[in-house]
Write a protein that holds these residues in place. Sequence first.
Motif, short mmCIF file in Angstrom:
data_model
loop_
_atom_site.label_atom_id
_atom_site.label_comp_id
_atom_site.label_asym_id
_atom_site.label_seq_id
_atom_site.Cartn_x
_atom_site.Cartn_y
_atom_site.Cartn_z
N VAL A 7 19.61 -2.20 36.11
CA VAL A 7 20.03 -0.83 36.46
C VAL A 7 21.56 -0.75 36.53
N SER B 262 23.13 -0.91 33.02
CA SER B 262 22.90 0.32 32.25
C SER B 262 23.77 1.46 32.77
N VAL B 263 23.93 1.57 34.08
CA VAL B 263 24.82 2.61 34.64
C VAL B 263 26.27 2.33 34.26
N LYS C 175 26.78 3.25 30.70
CA LYS C 175 26.84 4.70 30.54
C LYS C 175 28.21 5.23 30.90
#
Length: 141
Positions: free
Chosen positions: A129, A132-133, A136
Amino acid sequence: MLLIINNTLPSTGRDIPLMGVFCCVIFCLIGISIVETILVNYLKVKGTKKRSAETTAGIIGQDGSARDQQNPPDSVRDQNEEQSYTLNLLNQILTEVQAASQRKQLSWTRVARITDVTFLVLYILTIIVFMSVLWKFWYDP
């Protein structure tokens, strides 16, 4: 730590630099993993002490003296007394095995293993998580 990184990196905006966020999250994960390692080691040691105490309790006789498990005492010379001693010992072993199989308590080593696997899964999910954040925010204008 964020202040040091913020002063070291060139200022490009008012937001906290992604490198600072990355370092803080990694430091937090390292701290949590150290606490988890201490907890798992404590539980394993506690389980080992419990198991050794149970083994010692099985060897010590009812009068509190230690019995020789392989050789009967010197006072037992008659064949009937020797067989009686062997049957008594086998009966005691059988009752201990039955009592151990009927206990449904979790051993401390099993609790340590469950804790270790749970933290591993949580670490992997947290890293997925977090990356991926971070990805982004890094590539999203």
